[in-house]
Design an enzyme around this catalytic site. Structure first.
Site, PDB file in Angstrom:
ATOM      1  N   ASP A  68     -17.483 -31.632  35.792  1.00  0.00           N
ATOM      2  CA  ASP A  68     -16.573 -32.666  35.309  1.00  0.00           C
ATOM      3  C   ASP A  68     -17.057 -34.041  35.761  1.00  0.00           C
ATOM      4  OD1 ASP A  68     -15.975 -31.862  37.883  1.00  0.00           O
ATOM      5  OD2 ASP A  68     -13.922 -31.283  37.443  1.00  0.00           O
ATOM      6  N   GLU A 127      -9.255 -34.839  35.084  1.00  0.00           N
ATOM      7  CA  GLU A 127      -8.058 -35.296  35.794  1.00  0.00           C
ATOM      8  C   GLU A 127      -6.944 -35.691  34.836  1.00  0.00           C
ATOM      9  OE1 GLU A 127      -7.692 -34.902  38.831  1.00  0.00           O
ATOM     10  OE2 GLU A 127      -9.693 -34.792  39.710  1.00  0.00           O
TER      11      GLU A 127
END
Length: 374
Positions: A68, A127
């Site tokens: 990520d 997120e």
């Protein structure tokens, strides 16, 4: 790629944290770094701020590795000389580590033909609002469909050299929670002419405390946390509006539905009691991270044979991760990497040990080099 180069790259990422789907500088740094690698067996494509790199292997079987990319809206307090240059943003969840480790793996296999095809997924917006699900829904991978998928997450609580995972459920189902109260404002001296949303909000908060305690099986796990409460503008003005923000985390989807149902029932009761309107928005929802049992057992068995690696049997955690959407689509494994930080994830002082970068790369190079089609 030498360790000094990897540390330089990690620190470069650390200085430019960007929020979900705005990782433009991050994407450029990824592409610039990849452009300096051996290109013979690489194919590269992008989607929004994501980057995908396929490495040609010997066998017609594809193993994906996901990292990520995004940072968090946190003001950094590490005191690093290479601290964030972006005010109010920080890599406080280790995604700078995740990308650097993936680049180290990619660099190795760019010049050393892997047994299987490899697919590196540099994914934005973990997120929030979530990048994995849109990638799957848009069929971005196309013909590059993996047969297996792997990812890691740093763990500040584990010492360097530790790796932890487990078969089956690893991380929880999660949902954001935004609740808006609408009433009628007025002068503090005339409460009978107004409809106070601070009071309504307070009653809601109190009643929510019974949701898990009296509605979820004690042998299951769930948590409802209300982290933000806002209402009112002045000490002598009755608040016309109020807002709560929080998160729901459950180990089963059934419990998630129970929690949401109870929150909505409580909201309906508060609306009737206080003659107000309440709107609930669940924001981003992440499904559980469920490791393929066979692959997780194989990864654990391999890890236990590696010199310098301490394998730890992980426990289920209430952490949220949108890697779960990839695991619903493809069998795979997520694991914890020990980085021995005195401060935890999402802490403005998070200081993971850079020694863990080299350990993770060496371990995953060995694992992927030995991996055979299932």
């Amino acid at each position: 790629m030498k360790m000094n180069d990897l540390i330089h790259i990690r620190r470069a990422f650390h200085q430019i944290p960007e929020l979900g789907f705005n990782e433009f500088k991050t994407q450029k740094l990824l592409l610039d770094t990849i452009s300096n690698m051996e290109q013979t067996r690489l194919q590269i494509k992008t989607w929004k701020t994501a980057v995908f790199v396929r490495v040609e292997g010997r066998q017609d079987y594809t193993i994906a590795y996901r990292a990520d990319m995004d940072g968090l809206p946190i003001t950094e307090e590490t005191g690093y000389s290479f601290a964030s240059k972006h005010e109010g943003a920080m890599h406080a969840c280790g995604h700078d580590f995740h990308m650097t480790i993936a680049l180290g793996l990619l660099d190795h296999f760019a010049s050393h033909e892997p047994e299987c095809h490899l697919l590196f997924i540099f994914q934005p917006a973990e997120e929030g609002p979530g990048g994995a699900k849109p990638i799957i829904e848009a069929d971005v991978l196309g013909a590059w469909q993996p047969d297996e998928i792997y990812a890691l997450h740093i763990d500040p609580n584990l010492p360097v050299g530790s790796i932890a995972t487990k078969p089956g459920l690893l991380f929880a189902n999660t949902s954001e929670l935004f609740i808006d109260f609408q009433g009628k404002g007025g002068h503090a001296a005339y409460p009978h002419t107004a409809n106070d949303m601070v009071v309504a909000c307070a009653h809601f908060v109190t009643q929510v405390q019974t949701v898990v305690a009296r509605n979820i099986d004690p042998l299951d796990s769930a948590v409802v946390t209300l982290g933000v409460i806002a209402g009112g503008t002045k000490q002598n003005v009755i608040a016309a509006t109020a807002r709560l923000e929080g998160t729901i985390r459950t180990l089963s989807m059934a419990s998630m539905e129970v929690v949401k149902s109870r929150l909505e029932a409580i909201a309906a009761g508060i609306e009737a009691s206080f003659a107000c309107k309440i709107a609930i928005d669940y924001g981003s929802n992440y499904c559980e991270v469920y490791n393929d049992p066979e692959l997780a057992e194989a990864f654990a068995a391999f890890s236990k044979t590696r010199k310098g690696i301490t394998f730890v049997e992980a426990e289920e955690a209430m952490t949220g991760e949108d890697f779960g959407y990839f695991l619903k689509q493809y069998p795979g494994v997520m694991f914890w990497l020990g980085v021995d930080s005195p401060y935890g994830l999402h802490d403005s002082r998070l200081q993971p040990s850079e020694e863990a970068i080299g350990i993770a790369i060496e371990h995953m190079v060995a694992f992927l080099s030995a991996k055979k089609p299932r």
